[in-house]
Design a protein around this motif. Structure first.
Motif, PDB file in Angstrom:
ATOM      1  N   ALA A   1     -25.811 -28.851  -3.650  1.00 60.61           N
ATOM      2  CA  ALA A   1     -26.036 -30.282  -3.421  1.00 60.61           C
ATOM      3  C   ALA A   1     -27.503 -30.668  -3.540  1.00 60.61           C
ATOM      4  O   ALA A   1     -27.834 -31.752  -4.010  1.00 60.61           O
ATOM      5  CB  ALA A   1     -25.499 -30.675  -2.043  1.00 60.61           C
ATOM      6  N   ASP A   2     -28.390 -29.781  -3.116  1.00 57.67           N
ATOM      7  CA  ASP A   2     -29.815 -30.094  -3.131  1.00 57.67           C
ATOM      8  C   ASP A   2     -30.392 -29.886  -4.529  1.00 57.67           C
ATOM      9  O   ASP A   2     -30.302 -28.773  -5.072  1.00 57.67           O
ATOM     10  CB  ASP A   2     -30.554 -29.192  -2.130  1.00 57.67           C
ATOM     11  N   PRO A   3     -30.991 -30.918  -5.152  1.00 56.70           N
ATOM     12  CA  PRO A   3     -31.487 -30.781  -6.531  1.00 56.70           C
ATOM     13  C   PRO A   3     -32.541 -29.691  -6.704  1.00 56.70           C
ATOM     14  O   PRO A   3     -32.522 -28.974  -7.716  1.00 56.70           O
ATOM     15  CB  PRO A   3     -32.060 -32.165  -6.842  1.00 56.70           C
ATOM     16  N   TRP A   4     -33.463 -29.578  -5.751  1.00 59.59           N
ATOM     17  CA  TRP A   4     -34.476 -28.539  -5.889  1.00 59.59           C
ATOM     18  C   TRP A   4     -33.865 -27.155  -5.754  1.00 59.59           C
ATOM     19  O   TRP A   4     -34.153 -26.248  -6.541  1.00 59.59           O
ATOM     20  CB  TRP A   4     -35.606 -28.700  -4.875  1.00 59.59           C
ATOM     21  N   GLU A   5     -33.011 -26.958  -4.753  1.00 65.71           N
ATOM     22  CA  GLU A   5     -32.390 -25.657  -4.569  1.00 65.71           C
ATOM     23  C   GLU A   5     -31.524 -25.301  -5.775  1.00 65.71           C
ATOM     24  O   GLU A   5     -31.446 -24.140  -6.167  1.00 65.71           O
ATOM     25  CB  GLU A   5     -31.561 -25.633  -3.282  1.00 65.71           C
ATOM     26  N   GLY A   6     -30.858 -26.316  -6.354  1.00 65.58           N
ATOM     27  CA  GLY A   6     -30.063 -26.063  -7.553  1.00 65.58           C
ATOM     28  C   GLY A   6     -30.921 -25.633  -8.726  1.00 65.58           C
ATOM     29  O   GLY A   6     -30.560 -24.716  -9.471  1.00 65.58           O
ATOM     30  N   PHE A   7     -32.067 -26.293  -8.891  1.00 64.94           N
ATOM     31  CA  PHE A   7     -32.991 -25.942  -9.966  1.00 64.94           C
ATOM     32  C   PHE A   7     -33.559 -24.543  -9.750  1.00 64.94           C
ATOM     33  O   PHE A   7     -33.601 -23.726 -10.678  1.00 64.94           O
ATOM     34  CB  PHE A   7     -34.126 -26.966 -10.029  1.00 64.94           C
ATOM     35  N   ALA A   8     -33.991 -24.252  -8.519  1.00 59.76           N
ATOM     36  CA  ALA A   8     -34.561 -22.936  -8.224  1.00 59.76           C
ATOM     37  C   ALA A   8     -33.515 -21.836  -8.385  1.00 59.76           C
ATOM     38  O   ALA A   8     -33.820 -20.755  -8.907  1.00 59.76           O
ATOM     39  CB  ALA A   8     -35.138 -22.925  -6.808  1.00 59.76           C
ATOM     40  N   ARG A   9     -32.287 -22.108  -7.945  1.00 57.48           N
ATOM     41  CA  ARG A   9     -31.205 -21.120  -8.098  1.00 57.48           C
ATOM     42  C   ARG A   9     -30.955 -20.852  -9.582  1.00 57.48           C
ATOM     43  O   ARG A   9     -30.779 -19.707 -10.002  1.00 57.48           O
ATOM     44  CB  ARG A   9     -29.944 -21.653  -7.428  1.00 57.48           C
ATOM     45  N   PHE A  10     -30.918 -21.906 -10.372  1.00 62.06           N
ATOM     46  CA  PHE A  10     -30.723 -21.769 -11.818  1.00 62.06           C
ATOM     47  C   PHE A  10     -31.817 -20.892 -12.422  1.00 62.06           C
ATOM     48  O   PHE A  10     -31.528 -19.954 -13.183  1.00 62.06           O
ATOM     49  CB  PHE A  10     -30.726 -23.158 -12.450  1.00 62.06           C
ATOM     50  N   MET A  11     -33.054 -21.163 -12.096  1.00 62.45           N
ATOM     51  CA  MET A  11     -34.169 -20.388 -12.636  1.00 62.45           C
ATOM     52  C   MET A  11     -34.065 -18.924 -12.218  1.00 62.45           C
ATOM     53  O   MET A  11     -34.246 -18.017 -13.046  1.00 62.45           O
ATOM     54  CB  MET A  11     -35.496 -20.984 -12.167  1.00 62.45           C
ATOM     55  N   ARG A  12     -33.784 -18.673 -10.956  1.00 61.33           N
ATOM     56  CA  ARG A  12     -33.682 -17.289 -10.476  1.00 61.33           C
ATOM     57  C   ARG A  12     -32.549 -16.548 -11.172  1.00 61.33           C
ATOM     58  O   ARG A  12     -32.696 -15.387 -11.565  1.00 61.33           O
ATOM     59  CB  ARG A  12     -33.488 -17.272  -8.959  1.00 61.33           C
ATOM     60  N   ASP A  13     -31.409 -17.205 -11.331  1.00 62.27           N
ATOM     61  CA  ASP A  13     -30.268 -16.537 -11.958  1.00 62.27           C
ATOM     62  C   ASP A  13     -30.533 -16.228 -13.432  1.00 62.27           C
ATOM     63  O   ASP A  13     -30.180 -15.145 -13.916  1.00 62.27           O
ATOM     64  CB  ASP A  13     -29.009 -17.398 -11.826  1.00 62.27           C
ATOM     65  N   VAL A  14     -31.140 -17.167 -14.151  1.00 61.60           N
ATOM     66  CA  VAL A  14     -31.448 -16.918 -15.570  1.00 61.60           C
ATOM     67  C   VAL A  14     -32.381 -15.713 -15.700  1.00 61.60           C
ATOM     68  O   VAL A  14     -32.198 -14.857 -16.579  1.00 61.60           O
ATOM     69  CB  VAL A  14     -32.072 -18.166 -16.222  1.00 61.60           C
ATOM     70  N   VAL A  15     -33.362 -15.637 -14.808  1.00 65.93           N
ATOM     71  CA  VAL A  15     -34.299 -14.505 -14.845  1.00 65.93           C
ATOM     72  C   VAL A  15     -33.587 -13.207 -14.478  1.00 65.93           C
ATOM     73  O   VAL A  15     -33.759 -12.175 -15.140  1.00 65.93           O
ATOM     74  CB  VAL A  15     -35.487 -14.776 -13.911  1.00 65.93           C
ATOM     75  N   ASP A  16     -32.766 -13.235 -13.427  1.00 64.58           N
ATOM     76  CA  ASP A  16     -32.067 -12.017 -13.015  1.00 64.58           C
ATOM     77  C   ASP A  16     -31.047 -11.561 -14.053  1.00 64.58           C
ATOM     78  O   ASP A  16     -30.879 -10.365 -14.285  1.00 64.58           O
ATOM     79  CB  ASP A  16     -31.362 -12.239 -11.674  1.00 64.58           C
ATOM     80  N   TYR A  17     -30.361 -12.515 -14.685  1.00 64.34           N
ATOM     81  CA  TYR A  17     -29.399 -12.159 -15.735  1.00 64.34           C
ATOM     82  C   TYR A  17     -30.089 -11.690 -17.008  1.00 64.34           C
ATOM     83  O   TYR A  17     -29.466 -11.053 -17.861  1.00 64.34           O
ATOM     84  CB  TYR A  17     -28.530 -13.372 -16.083  1.00 64.34           C
ATOM     85  N   ASP A  18     -31.362 -12.029 -17.153  1.00 66.76           N
ATOM     86  CA  ASP A  18     -32.130 -11.703 -18.361  1.00 66.76           C
ATOM     87  C   ASP A  18     -31.458 -12.279 -19.602  1.00 66.76           C
ATOM     88  O   ASP A  18     -31.431 -11.652 -20.669  1.00 66.76           O
ATOM     89  CB  ASP A  18     -32.304 -10.189 -18.494  1.00 66.76           C
ATOM     90  N   SER A  19     -30.901 -13.464 -19.470  1.00 69.53           N
ATOM     91  CA  SER A  19     -30.159 -14.057 -20.583  1.00 69.53           C
ATOM     92  C   SER A  19     -31.050 -14.370 -21.778  1.00 69.53           C
ATOM     93  O   SER A  19     -30.588 -14.338 -22.930  1.00 69.53           O
ATOM     94  CB  SER A  19     -29.434 -15.327 -20.126  1.00 69.53           C
ATOM     95  N   HIS A  20     -32.336 -14.636 -21.540  1.00 73.43           N
ATOM     96  CA  HIS A  20     -33.218 -14.955 -22.668  1.00 73.43           C
ATOM     97  C   HIS A  20     -33.446 -13.748 -23.574  1.00 73.43           C
ATOM     98  O   HIS A  20     -33.717 -13.910 -24.762  1.00 73.43           O
ATOM     99  CB  HIS A  20     -34.554 -15.506 -22.161  1.00 73.43           C
ATOM    100  N   SER A  21     -33.338 -12.541 -23.027  1.00 76.02           N
ATOM    101  CA  SER A  21     -33.481 -11.354 -23.866  1.00 76.02           C
ATOM    102  C   SER A  21     -32.294 -11.178 -24.800  1.00 76.02           C
ATOM    103  O   SER A  21     -32.386 -10.469 -25.805  1.00 76.02           O
ATOM    104  CB  SER A  21     -33.633 -10.102 -22.992  1.00 76.02           C
ATOM    105  N   LEU A  22     -31.173 -11.818 -24.450  1.00 76.53           N
ATOM    106  CA  LEU A  22     -29.976 -11.718 -25.285  1.00 76.53           C
ATOM    107  C   LEU A  22     -29.807 -12.932 -26.189  1.00 76.53           C
ATOM    108  O   LEU A  22     -28.893 -12.952 -27.013  1.00 76.53           O
ATOM    109  CB  LEU A  22     -28.734 -11.579 -24.398  1.00 76.53           C
ATOM    110  N   THR A  23     -30.639 -13.924 -26.036  1.00 76.64           N
ATOM    111  CA  THR A  23     -30.499 -15.141 -26.837  1.00 76.64           C
ATOM    112  C   THR A  23     -31.777 -15.411 -27.622  1.00 76.64           C
ATOM    113  O   THR A  23     -31.841 -15.107 -28.819  1.00 76.64           O
ATOM    114  CB  THR A  23     -30.149 -16.340 -25.934  1.00 76.64           C
ATOM    115  N   ILE A  24     -32.793 -15.933 -26.961  1.00 76.13           N
ATOM    116  CA  ILE A  24     -34.031 -16.296 -27.660  1.00 76.13           C
ATOM    117  C   ILE A  24     -34.671 -15.091 -28.342  1.00 76.13           C
ATOM    118  O   ILE A  24     -35.143 -15.183 -29.482  1.00 76.13           O
ATOM    119  CB  ILE A  24     -35.026 -16.952 -26.687  1.00 76.13           C
ATOM    120  N   ALA A  25     -34.685 -13.942 -27.650  1.00 77.77           N
ATOM    121  CA  ALA A  25     -35.341 -12.768 -28.223  1.00 77.77           C
ATOM    122  C   ALA A  25     -34.645 -12.271 -29.481  1.00 77.77           C
ATOM    123  O   ALA A  25     -35.269 -11.660 -30.349  1.00 77.77           O
ATOM    124  CB  ALA A  25     -35.405 -11.644 -27.188  1.00 77.77           C
ATOM    125  N   LEU A  26     -33.336 -12.540 -29.593  1.00 75.43           N
ATOM    126  CA  LEU A  26     -32.582 -12.101 -30.766  1.00 75.43           C
ATOM    127  C   LEU A  26     -32.424 -13.200 -31.806  1.00 75.43           C
ATOM    128  O   LEU A  26     -31.941 -12.941 -32.915  1.00 75.43           O
ATOM    129  CB  LEU A  26     -31.195 -11.613 -30.339  1.00 75.43           C
TER     130      LEU A  26
END
Length: 211
Positions: A83-108
Motif C-alpha cells: 500500500a505504501d508507495p515508497w515501500e513498494g518502490f524500495a521492495r521492487f528495487m531490492r527484489d530486482v537486485v536480489d533476483y539479478d534479473s538485469h544480468s539475464l536481460t540487459i546484460a544479454l
C-alpha cells in the motif's frame, strides 16, 4: 488433485534442464560470447543432451532472458501490492537486485534475436516498472528530477557488481542499493541532478540485435 509422479527418464530430463539453465546463467552472465560447450561442461551433461532441450545458443539465451523478465515482472507486481508507495518502490528495487534479473536481460540484450514473446514480456515489464515508479513519484516520495529510465540505469550499475563469490556479491549489491535508495528519496532543498536523463532511444537501443 496431485500430479502423477514422473518416470525416471522424465525426472532425469527435468534435472538436466535445471542443471543446464543454472550453468547457462553462470556462463553467459559472465561472458555472453562463451560457446554452448562451456555450458554443457559446467552442467555436467553431454552436448547432445543440451541440444535436445535447446537446439541453439540463441534458444538458450532467449530462455534465460524470458526467465529474467518474469523475475522483473514478479518484483514489480509484488512492489505494487504494498500500500505504501515508497515501500513498494524500495521492495521492487531490492527484489530486482536480489533476483539479478538485469544480468539475464540487459546484460544479454543484443546478443541474440528477440522473439515476439520476449518483446511482449519486455513491454509488460517496462509498463509495470513504470507503474511502480510513477506511483512513488505521484506520492512525492522520490526526488522530482528523477525519471524511470534513470532507475533502469541504476539497476544496471548494481548488476555490474560481481566478485566471483555469490554471497559477497549479493551483500555488496544490497549495500550499494541502500545508499542509492537514500539518494533517490525526496529531500527538500537537495541540489538538482546534473545533465539530462537517458532517452528512451538510448534505453531501448541496447536491445537491437546485430548478429
Amino acid at each position: 488433485m496431485t500430479s502423477p509422479p514422473m518416470s525416471g527418464r522424465r525426472r532425469q530430463a527435468a534435472r538436466n534442464d535445471e542443471l543446464i539453465l543454472q550453468a547457462a546463467r553462470a556462463v553467459f552472465t559472465a561472458d555472453p560470447g562463451a560457446p554452448v560447450a562451456a555450458v554443457a561442461e559446467r552442467a555436467g551433461v553431454g552436448i547432445s543432451a543440451l541440444y535436445r532441450r535447446y537446439p541453439s545458443k540463441d534458444a538458450l539465451l532467449q530462455k534465460l532472458c524470458y526467465d529474467g523478465l518474469q523475475l522483473f515482472i514478479k518484483a514489480a507486481r509484488d512492489g505494487l501490492a504494498l500500500a505504501d508507495p515508497w515501500e513498494g518502490f524500495a521492495r521492487f528495487m531490492r527484489d530486482v537486485v536480489d533476483y539479478d534479473s538485469h544480468s539475464l536481460t540487459i546484460a544479454l540484450a543484443g546478443t541474440f534475436p528477440p522473439t515476439e514473446e520476449l518483446y511482449r514480456e519486455a513491454e509488460l515489464a517496462a509498463r509495470l516498472g513504470a507503474e511502480v515508479f510513477e506511483r512513488a513519484a505521484a506520492a512525492g516520495v522520490i526526488r522530482p528530477d528523477l525519471v524511470v529510465d534513470d532507475v533502469s540505469m541504476l539497476l544496471e550499475q548494481l548488476a555490474s557488481v560481481k566478485l566471483g563469490d555469490e554471497a559477497r556479491t549479493a551483500a555488496l549489491r544490497r549495500r550499494y542499493l541502500a545508499l542509492m535508495l537514500e539518494s533517490l528519496r525526496h529531500r527538500p532543498g537537495a541540489p538538482p541532478l546534473p545533465g539530462p536523463p537517458p532517452s528512451r532511444e538510448e534505453i531501448e537501443g541496447r536491445w537491437a540485435y546485430h548478429g
